[in-house]
Design a protein around this motif. Structure first.
Motif, PDB file in Angstrom:
ATOM      1  N   ALA A  14      39.841  11.202  34.963  1.00 53.52           N
ATOM      2  CA  ALA A  14      40.329  10.181  33.942  1.00 53.52           C
ATOM      3  C   ALA A  14      41.756  10.041  34.231  1.00 53.52           C
ATOM      4  O   ALA A  14      42.069   8.829  33.575  1.00 53.52           O
ATOM      5  CB  ALA A  14      40.211  11.273  32.586  1.00 53.52           C
ATOM      6  N   ASP A  62      47.000  13.744  25.913  1.00 53.85           N
ATOM      7  CA  ASP A  62      45.975  13.699  25.050  1.00 53.85           C
ATOM      8  C   ASP A  62      44.767  12.886  25.182  1.00 53.85           C
ATOM      9  O   ASP A  62      43.377  12.819  25.132  1.00 53.85           O
ATOM     10  CB  ASP A  62      46.366  13.529  23.254  1.00 53.85           C
ATOM     11  CG  ASP A  62      46.961  14.623  22.901  1.00 53.85           C
ATOM     12  OD1 ASP A  62      46.444  15.731  22.691  1.00 53.85           O
ATOM     13  OD2 ASP A  62      48.035  14.428  22.116  1.00 53.85           O
ATOM     14  N   ASP A  63      45.300  11.432  25.550  1.00 50.29           N
ATOM     15  CA  ASP A  63      44.550  10.339  26.168  1.00 50.29           C
ATOM     16  C   ASP A  63      43.637  10.845  27.297  1.00 50.29           C
ATOM     17  O   ASP A  63      42.461  10.637  27.205  1.00 50.29           O
ATOM     18  CB  ASP A  63      45.183   9.275  26.577  1.00 50.29           C
ATOM     19  CG  ASP A  63      45.933   8.394  25.667  1.00 50.29           C
ATOM     20  OD1 ASP A  63      45.601   8.683  24.329  1.00 50.29           O
ATOM     21  OD2 ASP A  63      46.882   7.729  25.873  1.00 50.29           O
ATOM     22  N   SER A  89      35.552  20.867  34.500  1.00 50.14           N
ATOM     23  CA  SER A  89      36.766  19.956  33.622  1.00 50.14           C
ATOM     24  C   SER A  89      37.765  19.679  34.260  1.00 50.14           C
ATOM     25  O   SER A  89      38.429  18.745  34.020  1.00 50.14           O
ATOM     26  CB  SER A  89      36.917  20.850  32.566  1.00 50.14           C
ATOM     27  OG  SER A  89      37.719  22.211  32.910  1.00 50.14           O
ATOM     28  N   ALA A  98      42.892  13.942  27.982  1.00 51.22           N
ATOM     29  CA  ALA A  98      41.836  14.959  27.739  1.00 51.22           C
ATOM     30  C   ALA A  98      40.683  14.410  27.060  1.00 51.22           C
ATOM     31  O   ALA A  98      39.517  14.958  26.969  1.00 51.22           O
ATOM     32  CB  ALA A  98      42.729  16.169  26.832  1.00 51.22           C
ATOM     33  N   ASP A  99      40.960  13.603  25.895  1.00 50.27           N
ATOM     34  CA  ASP A  99      40.037  13.058  25.221  1.00 50.27           C
ATOM     35  C   ASP A  99      38.962  12.462  26.051  1.00 50.27           C
ATOM     36  O   ASP A  99      37.733  12.720  26.101  1.00 50.27           O
ATOM     37  CB  ASP A  99      40.457  11.550  24.240  1.00 50.27           C
ATOM     38  CG  ASP A  99      41.184  12.529  23.137  1.00 50.27           C
ATOM     39  OD1 ASP A  99      41.055  13.734  22.811  1.00 50.27           O
ATOM     40  OD2 ASP A  99      41.849  11.595  22.385  1.00 50.27           O
ATOM     41  N   ARG A 100      39.271  11.500  27.203  1.00 50.99           N
ATOM     42  CA  ARG A 100      38.392  11.102  28.039  1.00 50.99           C
ATOM     43  C   ARG A 100      37.597  12.082  28.905  1.00 50.99           C
ATOM     44  O   ARG A 100      36.423  11.682  29.175  1.00 50.99           O
ATOM     45  CB  ARG A 100      39.005  10.101  28.924  1.00 50.99           C
ATOM     46  CG  ARG A 100      38.113   9.482  30.241  1.00 50.99           C
ATOM     47  CD  ARG A 100      39.169   8.634  30.879  1.00 50.99           C
ATOM     48  NE  ARG A 100      39.015   7.149  30.439  1.00 50.99           N
ATOM     49  CZ  ARG A 100      38.407   6.055  31.077  1.00 50.99           C
ATOM     50  NH1 ARG A 100      38.230   6.320  32.285  1.00 50.99           N
ATOM     51  NH2 ARG A 100      38.785   4.916  30.595  1.00 50.99           N
ATOM     52  N   THR A 128      49.131   9.188  27.216  1.00 50.00           N
ATOM     53  CA  THR A 128      49.553  10.592  26.955  1.00 50.00           C
ATOM     54  C   THR A 128      48.410  11.504  27.437  1.00 50.00           C
ATOM     55  O   THR A 128      47.242  11.354  27.828  1.00 50.00           O
ATOM     56  CB  THR A 128      49.589  10.804  25.418  1.00 50.00           C
ATOM     57  OG1 THR A 128      48.253  10.847  24.987  1.00 50.00           O
ATOM     58  CG2 THR A 128      50.441   9.417  24.907  1.00 50.00           C
ATOM     59  N   THR A 135      40.363  19.398  25.327  1.00 46.69           N
ATOM     60  CA  THR A 135      41.664  19.344  24.552  1.00 46.69           C
ATOM     61  C   THR A 135      42.921  19.415  25.378  1.00 46.69           C
ATOM     62  O   THR A 135      42.739  19.710  26.869  1.00 46.69           O
ATOM     63  CB  THR A 135      41.782  20.589  23.522  1.00 46.69           C
ATOM     64  OG1 THR A 135      41.841  21.704  24.387  1.00 46.69           O
ATOM     65  CG2 THR A 135      40.775  20.463  22.500  1.00 46.69           C
ATOM     66  N   ALA A 136      44.018  18.957  24.930  1.00 47.53           N
ATOM     67  CA  ALA A 136      45.106  18.631  26.117  1.00 47.53           C
ATOM     68  C   ALA A 136      45.603  20.273  26.402  1.00 47.53           C
ATOM     69  O   ALA A 136      45.959  20.604  27.620  1.00 47.53           O
ATOM     70  CB  ALA A 136      46.655  18.402  25.025  1.00 47.53           C
ATOM     71  N   GLY A 184      36.650  14.993  27.630  1.00 45.78           N
ATOM     72  CA  GLY A 184      36.016  15.878  26.562  1.00 45.78           C
ATOM     73  C   GLY A 184      36.647  16.959  26.602  1.00 45.78           C
ATOM     74  O   GLY A 184      35.830  17.823  26.199  1.00 45.78           O
ATOM     75  N   TRP A 197      30.092  24.655  27.967  1.00 42.79           N
ATOM     76  CA  TRP A 197      30.687  23.525  28.117  1.00 42.79           C
ATOM     77  C   TRP A 197      30.414  22.880  29.444  1.00 42.79           C
ATOM     78  O   TRP A 197      29.941  23.725  30.380  1.00 42.79           O
ATOM     79  CB  TRP A 197      32.293  23.643  28.158  1.00 42.79           C
ATOM     80  CG  TRP A 197      32.892  23.739  26.869  1.00 42.79           C
ATOM     81  CD1 TRP A 197      33.037  23.071  25.782  1.00 42.79           C
ATOM     82  CD2 TRP A 197      33.226  25.079  26.520  1.00 42.79           C
ATOM     83  NE1 TRP A 197      33.753  23.894  24.707  1.00 42.79           N
ATOM     84  CE2 TRP A 197      33.717  24.981  25.011  1.00 42.79           C
ATOM     85  CE3 TRP A 197      33.316  26.255  26.929  1.00 42.79           C
ATOM     86  CZ2 TRP A 197      34.006  26.001  24.207  1.00 42.79           C
ATOM     87  CZ3 TRP A 197      33.655  27.580  26.399  1.00 42.79           C
ATOM     88  CH2 TRP A 197      34.429  27.207  24.931  1.00 42.79           C
TER      89      TRP A 197
END
Lengths: 196, 196
Positions: A18, A34-35, A11, A37-39, A32, A43-44, A41, A7
């Motif tokens: 982010a 999740d938002d 991170s 984590a998504d940005r 959230t 996971t939560a 790249g 990876w």
DNA sequence: TCCAGTTATGACAGATCCTGACATCAACTC
DNA sequence: GAGTTGATGTCAGGATCTGTCATAACTGGA
């Protein structure tokens, strides 16, 4: 050679960036995990492995500043009075924050917008205060005095920090100078009086 | 006559009592809102209608004290200096807490055991501080002084409150007396010095 | 070269917190 | 007695946070 990690690295830093961006754009509670984590790249679950909880991503950096503050207080310089020692310690802390005006400003705006975040900041500062009080006692101050000294120093530092952050002009009075100028006011404030 | 309410009255008080008991026994984080609601004979939904969140059940009572504190500060008494005004206001607040030593002690033990609760307490106190600062400014104090005065007053009050709560003896020095005795120390603390 | 250990991550289930929407039913009002 | 009010219950569901196991890169040594 050419080591390809499974990876992308960092991170943690990507998550912090982010989070700051999203909080600034949409507001803390509307974002959230999740938002974030998504940005970034990931996971939560990875977010919660890097930061104890959603709030901590805004405060993690602070822990890097405390050790140097304690070191400044502990510096052996022979006998010293409370006021010059506070001036030196808080001044040095201010120096280190001086260069980060804009990120600190964004961060503070987020914190000020949410009561829970405010509480988290104050709790963190209370632990700093505790550590500073212990360091002062270690240097020979009366423990009861040490606690009050730390509290007063922090109240003053907070006041000047907020004033500095609220000043948008690029050549505003620098934070360290503000701190040193404000210290003597503690002496006179108890004699202030009302006219009615 | 004989009005039979559909449910027993005072669900709010029963929830608060149940929460304090359970938190004391098992620790804050080991108690769920369902546990509290069960013991109080209601559902969790009712808990959240009475208290904004799980933490608030420990702090709801505080809001009853602030108005009288502000009233004391606003009391028109002619021109007055900061120190005697603080003595009067904080003393009156201490009087009202004097009778609740044991409940306050239990509550503080719970708060001190959890960082998030500590943050919540500090955030609440910060809002008090803000309100007090505004009341002082309203009385004619310089706004910058008012903020620092409120901060110092709170730091001192917190210190004495914790000392009082930590003293288990029934005839310990009463809180109001502690407060009044501690106030002058603010003047001298900046001149304290170390010997090394 | 190969194999076991380490480490960061993903995947998934689940507990807990908290909210919104609607139903219920005693008490009150008229 | 019909309608309103208010405190509560019930249910669905989103968000936060944790435990557990699997996966795949890297590491160090046989």
């Amino acid at each position: 050679m050419s080591r390809m990690p499974r990876w992308p690295a960092d991170s943690r830093a990507r998550l912090a960036d982010a989070a700051l961006d999203l909080f600034s754009q949409r507001g803390y509670s509307a974002v959230t995990v999740d938002d974030i984590a998504d940005r970034a790249g990931v996971t939560a679950r990875t977010f919660f492995r890097q930061f104890r909880d959603k709030e901590e991503v805004l405060f993690a950096e602070d822990d890097l500043l405390l050790p140097s503050l304690l070191a400044t207080i502990a510096e052996p310089t022979g006998p010293v009075a409370a006021e010059p020692l506070m001036a030196r310690a808080l001044g040095a802390l201010a120096e280190r924050m001086q260069s980060a005006h804009e990120p600190l400003r964004r961060r503070q705006a987020i914190i000020d917008s949410d009561v829970a975040l405010m509480g988290r900041e104050l709790a963190k500062q209370a632990r700093w205060q505790q550590a500073i009080s212990a360091a002062l006692a270690e240097r020979g101050f009366d423990p009861a005095d040490a606690g009050l000294l730390a509290a007063i120093g922090f109240a003053l530092f907070r006041r000047e920090l907020h004033a500095w952050l609220a000043d948008p002009s690029i050549d505003a009075t620098p934070l360290p100078e503000r701190i040193r100028a404000a210290l003597p006011s503690v002496r006179t404030v108890l004699d202030a009086a009302t006219t009615h």
